[in-house]
Design an enzyme around this catalytic site. Structure first.
Site, PDB file in Angstrom:
ATOM      1  N   GLU A   1       0.880  -1.219  -0.277  1.00 47.75           N
ATOM      2  CA  GLU A   1       0.043  -0.170  -0.121  1.00 47.75           C
ATOM      3  C   GLU A   1       0.614   1.303   0.026  1.00 47.75           C
ATOM      4  O   GLU A   1       0.317   1.887   0.755  1.00 47.75           O
ATOM      5  CB  GLU A   1      -1.138  -0.141   1.081  1.00 47.75           C
ATOM      6  CG  GLU A   1      -1.556  -1.009   1.335  1.00 47.75           C
ATOM      7  CD  GLU A   1      -2.739  -1.133   2.100  1.00 47.75           C
ATOM      8  OE1 GLU A   1      -4.390  -1.534   1.405  1.00 47.75           O
ATOM      9  OE2 GLU A   1      -2.511  -0.996   3.185  1.00 47.75           O
TER      10      GLU A   1
ATOM     11  N   GLU B   1      -4.436 -10.573  -0.317  1.00 51.96           N
ATOM     12  CA  GLU B   1      -5.640  -9.960   0.926  1.00 51.96           C
ATOM     13  C   GLU B   1      -6.779  -9.981   0.554  1.00 51.96           C
ATOM     14  O   GLU B   1      -7.356 -10.461  -0.593  1.00 51.96           O
ATOM     15  CB  GLU B   1      -5.284  -8.593   1.702  1.00 51.96           C
ATOM     16  CG  GLU B   1      -3.744  -8.643   1.818  1.00 51.96           C
ATOM     17  CD  GLU B   1      -3.497  -7.161   3.434  1.00 51.96           C
ATOM     18  OE1 GLU B   1      -5.094  -7.256   3.635  1.00 51.96           O
ATOM     19  OE2 GLU B   1      -2.271  -6.360   2.962  1.00 51.96           O
TER      20      GLU B   1
HETATM   21  C1  GAL Z   1      -5.289  -3.673   3.491  1.00 52.35           C
HETATM   22  C2  GAL Z   1      -4.285  -3.594   4.447  1.00 52.35           C
HETATM   23  C3  GAL Z   1      -3.445  -4.058   5.644  1.00 52.35           C
HETATM   24  C4  GAL Z   1      -4.833  -4.345   6.910  1.00 52.35           C
HETATM   25  C5  GAL Z   1      -6.342  -4.370   5.907  1.00 52.35           C
HETATM   26  C6  GAL Z   1      -7.383  -4.043   6.751  1.00 52.35           C
HETATM   27  O1  GAL Z   1      -5.949  -3.101   3.321  1.00 52.35           O
HETATM   28  O2  GAL Z   1      -3.007  -4.460   3.334  1.00 52.35           O
HETATM   29  O3  GAL Z   1      -2.458  -3.978   6.063  1.00 52.35           O
HETATM   30  O4  GAL Z   1      -4.812  -3.054   7.053  1.00 52.35           O
HETATM   31  O5  GAL Z   1      -6.438  -4.091   4.779  1.00 52.35           O
HETATM   32  O6  GAL Z   1      -7.358  -4.394   7.724  1.00 52.35           O
HETATM   33 MG    MG Z   2      -1.952  -0.410   5.133  1.00 52.88          MG
END
Ligand code: GAL
Ligand code: MG
Length: 994
Positions: A441, A511
């Site tokens: 990010e 993710e």
């Molecule tokens: C994503 C990020 C993670 C965490 C997650 C929300 O966007 O990469 O680090 O923040 O969202 O829990």
């Molecule tokens: Mg983040």
């Protein structure tokens, strides 16, 4: 006054006095080999500097006189154990923030008030000819090192190896090391990972004692030919003296010598035949010894290939699927300080639950972690310590328009390149790493294009990943050629479908399925695409563990609980395991979806099962054992083991199952349980079941009553009252609900029953919750317009035309509801419900019976034994289960809806003297919790919960699904309660067998 040189607000230099990055190793003496393999601290060349240091916390490091602290050891007020973070040890306070920067955005400057920790310790060295190298494996955020009063150097990058040559600073006898650690520095702008912000020397510190002439670096490279089972090994060395001889010995895992040679050149190549490949399923490692005249090195290495062919990811030539997690270093007592036992505990739970890949979100781990992954078998995506997410919160609502302001500004290029290199070079010899990630990010632009180029140059044998390339400025030309995969987080299903319409790279979700609170509900929906598309290579749940802090009283605290001014609440409580590593139901769902064996089809004509081996390398016959049980209703009528034939990885094979004959297709079903080896232990790893199409819900007999007398009722201003030989019922005329139910031994209900259309919002409801509130879903009145009574032989019916109405809004639902008392013993509830189409889809629709708290056991026939919902029931299956109300409780740190059991047709609750049974010839859900919905909704921590004064049994027409909308897509329509109308009912009876 001598202040610290202000390197912490500069982009140049980034480091002072550090040696170039090198591959991680600890040298030792040959005779120490066996002890060294158990623990690197057993090398006599490793001088451990962990332990108790003198410590002083300074609210503002800028006002500190360095000389004072270098000269006066009495000034230190306290002791601090290293490694640690000072916020977990009584100094300062932890702060949890997600996207937002914890300081004003003003690079390269940081706030004037910049807290710091001053660390001091001594160590003794004898008279020595050796060189000494001081190593830090992790210091947050930047630090200045002084030895015997002299400045040795400065470094930053919290999650990195830092090595200083301190030989010339040493003296014989006692030496004094002082380290100034700063909370904020320019690094803060590059380390904006979503986590508790903590500071200190949080990983190991040690000195390496090394001979003058030594190996400074070595890299192991392999070129494997999978089909011919051959490997060409190439070793590259860097040495202080080019003439230094290196003896290379290469052994297999069992200790058989395969190669030995002493060389003085800087590289060496040799070939091996009949190699045994490494994979997560079979983590076979060879052993490499390097000996120079005065030192020995030892490394376990594996052989594998990593490639992309026709847009498909191949590992050892096989199109394997990666299913795993994002792993942060996080512990409730120590914060980010993790030791071998902590890692081992996590990795064992992961193995047990079919996790085969780990993304080191969002920074490199300590070296030990990679070695454990090599050995235990995990594929690793190792990520650079880079996140600049906070830029999206700048300038009001800039959001993604700001995303690239660091990524695309050459001023920051050196910082990015430095961090990319520091994340890779130490770990080039780690077999488990198959992919490097450039960070998280941070947007995209020239700095990442260069970062990727550099990464390719450092290592062209592994894949390169960076998700935030997605945020590149569409109005600019970009180079994506060094990105090997198209990676995304939390896409909608539509986005996934669209990607596969036209694509050029393998796809992965770095993710997905955000595991916050009661979550995720949608793993299987993602799996549909994952299995369907050969180019869909991997999925990584966000995230492994809930982050919360325990300052010693067992209370788990999240953002805001330490008095932080800016924080992101419980957004850090989003893991598959609790902070103390209790397994949450989301992890059970994951284990089930990623079970190594799948039953695809049951053929009752031929009594056989179509089974698919989901593994990449092992034959199912050798690695999975299957137990089966054939049930007829509640009872197992036959149990045994299934002999699996050979099923090669990825293959589907029909397996004979003659026992299927014994299944009664109308009332029976079959359970299959799978077991596998997990680090030397046999563990349950998934299951399947077969429920025939003809299966029909069986209703339990209602109690036989001899009485055939006509049922009578009495009417008061507020109630209809019915008295039978055994029971009495009171039904509210203005509520349409049961007010009391009693037998000779007393009443069942603590309060009147009611209709509930709400649940305690889950974290995934955090967006729709606002719509629910707006629509009055949590606060409404019941209005009965008409009520009528119908008397028939042996039955009495009370019918209500009614509605649920929030104040100042329109009705939520209107309904016609009838209670019928039959055969003296049975009470049925039937309704026709019309939902107001303008009201958003409902959290639930059910009838709540607030039972006396003496009712604390439940028996049900339906999906169990775990909590389950429309879209979160993979780990549960049809069966008969008995549990206590305590066992139905799921401890979510932020209290919320939990413990639902769906797809049931029978539920019985009982206390010592009564039993109440609800059943239907169709499926329904139920909930039976120690805590009221209102209490769960109100409290912020589970430790604040007070048990309810009734045990509420809620019989649900439905509950909305769970999804993963706390960060992921909206709940799919199929799991919403948005139908216009429905008819529904159930029957309550009071079996007297008790
Ligand atoms: C994503 C990020 C993670 C965490 C997650 C929300 O966007 O990469 O680090 O923040 O969202 O829990
Ligand atoms: Mg983040």
């Amino acid at each position: 006054m001598t202040k610290l040189q202000n390197y912490f607000e500069k982009f140049d230099p980034l480091h002072i006095g550090t040696l170039p990055q090198r591959s991680y190793f600890i040298p030792f003496q040959k005779e120490e080999a066996e002890e060294f393999k158990k623990d690197r601290k057993h090398s006599s060349q490793y001088i451990d500097l962990d332990g108790t240091w003198k410590f002083s916390y300074q609210p503002n490091i800028r006002t500190v006189d360095v000389e004072d602290w270098l000269n006066d050891s009495e000034k230190f007020e306290g002791d601090l154990k290293v490694p640690s973070v000072w916020q977990m040890n009584g100094y300062d306070q932890p702060q949890y923030t997600n996207v937002r920067y914890p300081i004003p955005y003003d690079p390269p400057y940081v706030p004037y008030e910049n807290p710091g920790g001053i660390y001091r310790r001594t160590f003794t060295v004898g008279k020595t000819k050796e060189n000494y190298y001081l190593n830090f494996e992790g210091v947050d955020a930047c630090f200045y090192v002084y030895l015997n009063g002299e400045f040795v150097g400065f470094s930053q990058i919290s999650h990195a190896q830092h090595e200083f040559d301190v030989t010339s600073f040493l003296k014989e006898g006692e030496n004094e090391l002082v380290v100034f650690v700063l909370k904020w520095c320019t690094a803060t702008y590059f380390e904006d990972q979503d986590k508790f912000r903590t500071s200190g020397i949080f990983r190991d510190v040690y000195l390496l004692k090394r001979p003058k002439e030594h190996l400074t670096d070595y890299v192991f490279k392999e070129d494997v030919n999978v089909s011919e089972k051959k490997a060409a090994v190439k070793l590259e060395f860097k040495k202080t003296n080019p003439e230094l001889p290196v003896k290379v010995t290469f052994l297999d895992g069992e200790g058989q010598k395969l190669f030995e040679e002493e060389i003085t050149e800087n590289s060496l190549e040799f070939n091996l035949k009949d190699i045994h490949l490494w994979s997560a399923e079979d983590p076979y490692l060879y052993q490499l010894y390097l000996e120079t005249p005065e030192e020995t090195f030892y490394k376990k290495v594996g052989f594998r290939t990593i490639e992309i062919k026709d847009r498909v990811f191949l590992f050892n030539g096989e199109p394997i699927k990666l299913h795993g997690v994002n792993h942060h270093d996080s512990d409730p007592k120590t914060g980010p300080v993790i030791d071998r036992e902590d890692f081992l505990r996590d990795l064992k739970i992961m193995k047990d639950h079919n996790i085969n890949v780990i993304r080191t979100a969002h920074y490199p781990k300590a070296p030990l972690f990679y070695e454990m992954c090599n050995e235990l078998g995990f594929y690793v995506v190792s990520e650079a310590d880079i996140e600049t997410h906070g830029v999206v919160d700048l300038y009001g609502k800039g959001r993604n328009a700001n995303y690239n302001m660091i990524a695309d500004d050459p001023i920051y290029q050196e910082v990015i390149l430095d961090r990319v290199a520091a994340s890779m070079i130490p770990f080039l010899n780690e077999t488990s790493i198959f992919m490097w990630s450039m960070g998280n990010e941070s947007g995209y632009g020239v700095n990442f294009e260069k970062g990727l180029e550099l990464a390719r140059e450092i290592d062209d044998s592994r894949l390169l990943h960076y998700e935030a390339a997605f945020y590149a400025d569409p109005n600019k030309e970009h180079d994506y050629s060094n990105l090997d995969v198209h990676s995304r987080m939390y896409p909608t299903f539509k986005e996934i479908e669209d990607y596969f319409e036209d694509y050029d790279k393998p796809y992965m979700l770095c993710e997905y399925a955000h595991a916050m609170g009661n979550s995720p509900g949608d793993i299987l929906d993602y799996d549909y695409y994952f299995q369907k598309e050969p180019s869909f290579m991997g999925v990584f749940i966000w995230e492994w563990t809930d982050h919360a802090l325990d300052f010693g009283d067992g209370k788990l605290l999240y953002g805001g609980d330490s008095g932080e001014r800016y924080h992101d609440g419980n957004f850090c409580v989003d893991g598959l395991v609790s902070p103390n590593r209790d397994i949450k139901s989301g992890l059970l769902e994951f284990r089930q979806v990623y079970r190594p064996l799948r039953l695809l089809e049951t053929d009752r004509n031929k009594n056989r099962l179509l089974m698919k081996n989901m593994l990449g390398f092992l034959d199912a016959k050798d690695s999975i054992h299957v137990a089966y049980a054939i049930y007829d209703q509640e009872k197992a009528v036959k149990e045994g083991q299934l002999d699996l034939p050979e099923i090669k990885p990825g293959e589907e094979v029909w397996v004979g199952f003659p026992e299927l004959e014994e299944l009664n297709a109308e009332t029976g079903y079959v359970h299959f349980d799978y077991y596998k080896d997990s680090m030397g232990e046999e563990v349950f790893c998934g299951m399947d079941s077969y429920v025939p199409e003809e299966f029909a819900w069986v209703l339990k007999d209602f109690a036989e009553t001899s009485a055939s007398s006509k049922l009578e009722y009495e009417e008061t201003e507020t109630e209809y009252q019915v008295q039978t030989d055994r029971l009495s019922f009171a039904i509210g005329k203005h509520t349409g609900m049961l007010h009391q139910l009693a037998d000779k031994k007393g009443g069942f209900l603590e309060k009147a029953a009611d209709l509930v259309v709400f649940r305690a919002p889950t974290d995934n409801d955090r967006k729709i919750k606002l719509e629910w509130e707006e629509a009055g879903v949590f606060d409404y009145e019941t209005r009965v317009y008409t009520s009528s009574v119908k008397e028939e032989e042996n039955s009495l019916s009370f019918t209500f035309e009614m509605a649920l109405l929030p104040v100042y809004r329109e009705k939520i639902v209107s309904l016609t509801l009838t209670w019928t008392i039959k055969r003296e013993e049975e009470l049925s509830c039937f309704m026709h419900v019309e939902k107001n189409p303008y009201v958003p889809s409902l959290p639930r629709f059910g009838v709540r019976f607030p039972l006396k708290t003496s009712f604390d056991e439940v028996r049900y026939f339906g999906y169990g034994p775990y909590e389950n919902y429309q879209d979160k029931h993979q780990a549960s299956r049809l069966g008969s289960y008995e549990q206590t109300i305590q066992e139905l409780y799921e401890n979510y740190l932020q209290p919320q809806e939990h413990g639902e059991r769906s797809f049931c047709n029978l539920v019985e609750v009982e206390d010592k003297t009564h039993r109440l049974r609800a059943q239907a010839d169709h499926d329904f859900g139920f909930n039976f919790s120690l805590y009221s919905i209102e209490e769960l909704r109100e409290k912020k921590h589970s430790y604040e919960l007070t048990e309810n004064d009734s045990h509420d049994l809620i019989i649900d027409y439905k509950q909305a699904g769970i999804g993963s909308n706390s960060c992921g897509p909206e709940l799919s329509e199929q799991y919403c309660i948005s139908e216009r109308n429905w008819e529904w009912g159930f029957t309550v009876s009071f079996p007297s067998e008790k």
